[in-house]
Scaffold this motif. Structure first.
Motif, mmCIF file in Angstrom:
data_model
loop_
_atom_site.group_PDB
_atom_site.id
_atom_site.type_symbol
_atom_site.label_atom_id
_atom_site.label_comp_id
_atom_site.label_asym_id
_atom_site.label_seq_id
_atom_site.Cartn_x
_atom_site.Cartn_y
_atom_site.Cartn_z
ATOM 1 N N GLY A 47 54.207 47.538 26.578
ATOM 2 C CA GLY A 47 53.797 46.544 25.575
ATOM 3 C C GLY A 47 53.325 45.399 25.893
ATOM 4 N N PHE A 48 54.459 44.727 26.524
ATOM 5 C CA PHE A 48 54.500 43.617 27.824
ATOM 6 C C PHE A 48 53.486 43.819 28.785
ATOM 7 N N TYR A 49 53.245 45.019 29.386
ATOM 8 C CA TYR A 49 52.340 44.613 30.320
ATOM 9 C C TYR A 49 50.737 44.348 29.985
ATOM 10 N N PHE A 50 50.071 45.410 28.793
ATOM 11 C CA PHE A 50 49.126 45.266 28.004
ATOM 12 C C PHE A 50 48.977 44.361 27.160
ATOM 13 N N ILE A 122 44.481 51.663 28.163
ATOM 14 C CA ILE A 122 43.896 51.966 29.750
ATOM 15 C C ILE A 122 42.643 52.504 30.483
ATOM 16 N N ALA A 123 42.199 52.620 29.280
ATOM 17 C CA ALA A 123 40.675 53.096 29.053
ATOM 18 C C ALA A 123 39.426 51.810 30.231
ATOM 19 N N SER A 124 40.248 50.579 29.069
ATOM 20 C CA SER A 124 39.308 49.709 29.674
ATOM 21 C C SER A 124 39.410 49.091 31.273
ATOM 22 N N LEU A 125 40.854 49.848 32.132
ATOM 23 C CA LEU A 125 41.255 49.341 33.116
ATOM 24 C C LEU A 125 40.461 50.267 33.980
ATOM 25 N N PHE A 126 39.304 51.142 33.521
ATOM 26 C CA PHE A 126 38.498 52.066 34.768
ATOM 27 C C PHE A 126 37.021 51.628 34.544
#
Length: 126
Positions: A47-50, A122-126
């Protein structure tokens, strides 16, 4: 003569003490709770990371609570069932399975919500 307000406060403090003792016993003795606490900590770190939104935090915290409460109640029911009837009994087995099923439902709901919150991030990281 004792003040009834004093008795009320003392009883509430005792209740808090018992509650904290129960939480400590769960965390220190039950492997299922230990696993759920680790997963909860990973979700909090994620939660903090994203940088999830306030609403996502509220939902995530509620789901973490749901899972921990369900696991705690499941543990209590299992311990009580084993105490009342230590040998295998079909009805006790049914009760324990239903209790475990409730914890399973909470876990499934938490996975679905985690997917809704984190999959797009997570998908937006790729």
């Amino acid at each position: 003569m004792k003040n009834s307000k004093d008795n009320f406060l003392i009883e509430r403090l005792k209740s808090i003490k018992f509650s904290l003792k129960g939480i400590w016993l769960l965390i220190t003795t039950e492997s299922s709770i230990k696993i759920q606490v680790v997963i909860a900590l990973l979700a909090i770190i994620a939660g903090f990371y994203f940088k999830i939104s306030a609403v996502e935090w509220l939902i995530q915290i509620m789901v973490i609570g749901l899972v921990l409460v369900a696991e705690s109640l499941n543990t209590g029911i299992e311990k009580l069932s084993d105490f009342v009837h230590p040998d295998y009994h079909k009805k006790i087995g049914f009760i324990k399975d239903v209790s475990a099923g409730a914890a399973g439902i909470a876990a499934i709901i938490s996975l679905i919500i985690a997917g809704i919150i984190y999959f797009p991030k997570i998908a937006s990281l790729f």
